[in-house]
Structure formats: structure tokens, C-alpha cells
Design a protein around this motif. Structure first.
Motif, PDB file in Angstrom:
ATOM      1  N   PRO A 111      47.745  25.620  44.973  1.00  0.00           N
ATOM      2  CA  PRO A 111      47.029  26.533  45.866  1.00  0.00           C
ATOM      3  C   PRO A 111      46.963  27.921  45.223  1.00  0.00           C
ATOM      4  N   VAL A 112      45.963  28.693  45.608  1.00  0.00           N
ATOM      5  CA  VAL A 112      45.721  29.991  44.985  1.00  0.00           C
ATOM      6  C   VAL A 112      45.814  31.093  46.031  1.00  0.00           C
ATOM      7  N   VAL A 113      46.421  32.210  45.647  1.00  0.00           N
ATOM      8  CA  VAL A 113      46.381  33.429  46.452  1.00  0.00           C
ATOM      9  C   VAL A 113      45.637  34.491  45.651  1.00  0.00           C
ATOM     10  N   LEU A 114      44.539  34.983  46.208  1.00  0.00           N
ATOM     11  CA  LEU A 114      43.798  36.092  45.614  1.00  0.00           C
ATOM     12  C   LEU A 114      44.286  37.363  46.295  1.00  0.00           C
ATOM     13  N   TYR A 115      44.913  38.250  45.538  1.00  0.00           N
ATOM     14  CA  TYR A 115      45.483  39.443  46.154  1.00  0.00           C
ATOM     15  C   TYR A 115      44.990  40.699  45.445  1.00  0.00           C
ATOM     16  N   GLY A 116      45.030  41.797  46.166  1.00  0.00           N
ATOM     17  CA  GLY A 116      44.593  43.064  45.596  1.00  0.00           C
ATOM     18  C   GLY A 116      44.272  44.052  46.695  1.00  0.00           C
ATOM     19  N   PRO A 117      43.844  45.244  46.315  1.00  0.00           N
ATOM     20  CA  PRO A 117      43.545  46.273  47.314  1.00  0.00           C
ATOM     21  C   PRO A 117      42.303  45.932  48.121  1.00  0.00           C
ATOM     22  N   THR A 118      42.151  46.626  49.219  1.00  0.00           N
ATOM     23  CA  THR A 118      40.990  46.422  50.074  1.00  0.00           C
ATOM     24  C   THR A 118      39.704  46.751  49.325  1.00  0.00           C
TER      25      THR A 118
END
Length: 410
Positions: A111-118
Motif C-alpha cells: 500500500p502507498v501513502v502519498l504525503y506532503g504539504p497542503t
């Protein structure tokens, strides 16, 4: 309804009876099931768009379901019906290594989590990734009230009978498994903004299933058992404006591939700004499109990298996608008959006050609030042709409130 043979329905048959097929859903479903070849399906779906006529602009109705169940339908045609009405942009703008790493992780079964600022386009890329790696997808946005039942499934009251009863209800991941099984396709499930929920709480059973993919995670009233399926791609998005990866429960970082979305390449970011200005500002307003572009660039650079006029460094990480809302606001507000038709320079400051500054303040600590206020004072002085004072004043008011709360207001 007639067909040219007892066994199959030909393209000529479909053309001869298209008037009936446009009116009768049952006949369309039967034709799809007995079609002689995929050419018949392509005629019904791509040329005549009978799935739109009978199932609506989007959603899984009887006609689309029949196409997905057909052994004649190609993956391409299945994508057509699964993604009907999906307006996700085709062009993928995230950095190349982000796209490649996400695809490899999914292909490896992670599974993948795409994370980062708004504002970095996480949700848009999640949809593009799901489209690229599967036949269709379901988008689910997390809420603070989410429980494991929303992910895996649980017991739900049923009020349809004469008395109250209880039935099992699939969670979003279990629904994706069921759909992948039924239609024998790869299918994506997007869990958007998972930081809005208690991640450790909602993902508990899923963690176990990822470690033991053959373990049953849910059983329906009909006795169907649900296990994680390699055809299901789980894609999550996570806004990291108020936390870092190090602050996450290490259970998720061990079991999910963590893919960061942060800086866009300068030429791609600039092209985004140009496209939005061309689409929404150029023909609708009298504003100088080059100055609007320069303002977008200066604001973005000042927030993310610092502003020489204030001798300060970066304020915070802030994505470029927010500026599309500004462009749309200007186009609607400044067009003929719009609220700002005769006050177009004022509209610019109001757009930033409405869409940019509140989003910055929402994630800002006190030192950042000070710098946001200073940043917009400097921009207001630099861009004399626009009135950016509404944006600066909003930041100033927030700064005063912060000072009061800290007991340092003078």
C-alpha cells in the motif's frame, strides 16, 4: 428483440435495433451478454454511449456492470465504463521519481501513502495513480469519526423490514476486494486525508492483514470471506502540514510505502500557473495576466523559499494547487456582470484573503504568523497595481489575536 443467430448478437443486429436498445435496459444487458465480439460492445458503449443513457453520467449501473462481467470486453473498454464521468486530469505533473516509486511500490504489493504539504496535488495524483494501475477506483475521504468498520466492515442496523435487524456492511477496502474479485480486475481504493482520523485505530485490522494477506478480515451475511487481494491497490494521502513522518505510528511506516510530494519542478509549476490564468483570467478580465503570473510566482517563492524584501527565509511548505482557486475567483468575480467587474484590482487581494492566507494561517505557529503578515505587507508594497491589503490585514488581525493569547499584546 431479434438476433441473426441463436448464439450471438452481431454488430448488424445492434445497429438494426439501436432504437429499442436506447430505450430498454434489459435488452442492452442481454446484448452485451450475447455479443458476438468486442466490436458490438464498442459500438454500444463508445459510439452510442448506452451506459450513459441507462446508468447515468457516472456510477456502476446494470449496463456498466454487464460490460465489466463480459469476457469479451478489453481492459481498455472496462476502463471506459469504470471511469465514465471522472474528470481527473490526464497529464501527471508530479516529479518523475515520485510517479515511478509509487508505481513500483504498488506492483510490489505495498500500500502507498502519498504525503506532503497542503496544495501539492496528492489527491489528484492518487486518482491518476489508481487510473494508471487499475480498471477503476473508489475515493473515500477520512473523517474524525472513522473506525475500523469504515475500512474493513462491521455490523449496521437495517430498518427496511417491519422490525429492526442487523446486517454486515462492507468497509471501503472490503468493497474494493469484492469488486476486484467479481470483475477479475485490478481496482484502486483511495483513502484520502487519513490524518483526519485516528490512524492507529482505523488501520489496526488492516496492519494485521498486510502482514498475513491470506487471513480473513471480514465475512458477509452470505458467508463470503474477505481477504486482501493482490488486485486491490490501496492508496492513501496524508497532509503533513502539522506533523512529520517521524511523528507517525511506526506501524504505518513499516507496512506502507511512504512517497513524499513536495516541490514541483519550476517549469511545471510555472506552466500550471499559466494554464490556470489562461483558462480563467485572460478572456474574462482586464487584469494583466503577466503581472498575475508574477504575483503567483512571488507569493509562492516567498512562502516556500523566503522574500528578499523581508530578509527572511521560508515560512512553510505550501503547494501550488491553491492558486487555481485564486484564478477561478478572479475569472468569476471580474467577468462581465461579476461582483468585481469594476473593482478588478481589489478582487486580487480579496482572492488571496479568501483562498491563500486562511490556508497558511491554519497551519501556522506564532512565529510563522508574524512572517506571513510581514510577507503580505511586502507584496502589497511591491505590486502597486493590485490591492493586496485585504490579505495583509487578515494576517495582521490573526497576529494581534495570537499576541493577545500570549499575553504580549501592546
Amino acid at each position: 428483440m431479434n438476433n441473426s443467430s441463436d448464439d450471438s448478437y452481431t454488430l448488424d443486429d445492434a445497429r438494426d435495433e439501436i432504437g429499442i436498445l436506447r430505450r430498454v435496459t434489459d435488452d442492452v444487458v442481454e446484448v452485451i451478454r450475447t455479443a458476438a465480439d468486442e466490436e458490438v460492445l464498442e459500438y454500444l458503449i463508445e459510439e452510442e454511449k448506452l451506459d450513459v443513457i441507462h446508468d447515468g453520467k457516472r456510477g456502476l449501473g446494470r449496463v456498466r456492470r454487464a460490460v465489466l462481467e463480459s469476457t469479451l470486453a478489453s481492459d481498455r473498454l472496462k476502463r471506459v465504463v469504470s471511469l465514465r464521468g471522472d474528470e481527473t486530469p490526464e497529464e501527471i505533473l508530479v516529479p518523475r521519481d515520485v510517479r515511478r516509486n509509487a508505481k513500483v511500490a504498488l506492483e510490489a504489493g505495498k500500500p502507498v501513502v502519498l504525503y506532503g504539504p497542503t496544495g501539492t496535488g496528492k489527491t489528484t495524483f492518487a486518482k491518476q495513480l489508481a487510473r494508471e494501475t487499475g480498471i477503476g477506483y473508489a475515493l473515500n475521504t477520512a473523517t474524525p469519526s472513522w473506525t475500523p468498520s469504515d475500512i474493513i466492515g462491521g455490523i449496521s442496523p437495517d430498518y427496511t423490514g417491519q422490525s429492526l435487524s442487523y446486517r454486515t456492511k462492507l468497509g471501503c477496502v472490503s468493497e474494493a476486494v469484492q469488486r476486484a474479485r467479481r470483475f477479475d480486475v485490478e481496482y484502486g481504493v483511495i483513502l484520502d486525508e487519513i490524518t483526519r482520523a485516528d490512524i492507529s485505530k482505523i488501520f489496526g485490522p488492516l496492519y494485521t492483514a498486510i502482514e498475513n494477506p491470506h487471513q480473513t478480515i471480514f465475512e458477509t451475511d452470505e458467508g463470503e470471506t474477505i481477504e486482501l487481494d493482490e488486485r486491490v491497490n490501496i492508496i492513501c494521502t496524508m497532509n503533513m502540514s502539522d506533523r512529520t513522518v517521524n511523528e507517525l505510528d511506526n506501524a504505518i511506516t513499516r507496512r506502507f510505502a511512504m512517497i513524499e510530494l513536495d516541490e514541483y519542478e519550476e517549469d511545471k509549476r510555472r506552466q500550471l500557473f499559466k494554464d490556470w490564468i489562461t483558462s480563467h483570467v485572460t478572456d474574462q478580465t482586464d487584469l494583466d495576466e503577466n503581472e498575475i503570473l508574477r504575483l503567483f510566482e512571488r507569493d509562492y517563492e516567498g512562502i516556500n523559499h523566503g522574500h528578499e524584501a523581508t530578509s527572511q527565509g521560508a515560512i512553510m511548505r505550501f503547494g501550488p494547487m491553491h492558486y487555481r482557486d485564486v484564478a477561478v475567483f478572479l475569472g468569476v468575480g471580474c467577468r462581465d456582470g461579476g461582483e468585481y467587474e469594476y473593482d478588478q484590482t481589489d478582487a486580487v487581494g480579496q482572492a488571496f484573503r479568501t483562498y491563500i492566507v486562511p490556508r497558511l494561517l491554519n497551519s501556522a505557529a506564532f512565529p510563522q504568523v508574524e512572517r506571513i503578515a510581514e510577507h503580505y505587507r511586502a507584496l502589497n508594497g511591491e505590486f502597486e497595481e493590485f490591492d493586496l491589503s485585504p490579505a495583509a490585514e487578515l494576517a495582521e488581525r490573526e497576529l494581534e489575536q495570537e499576541r493577545r493569547q500570549m499575553g504580549s499584546y501592546e
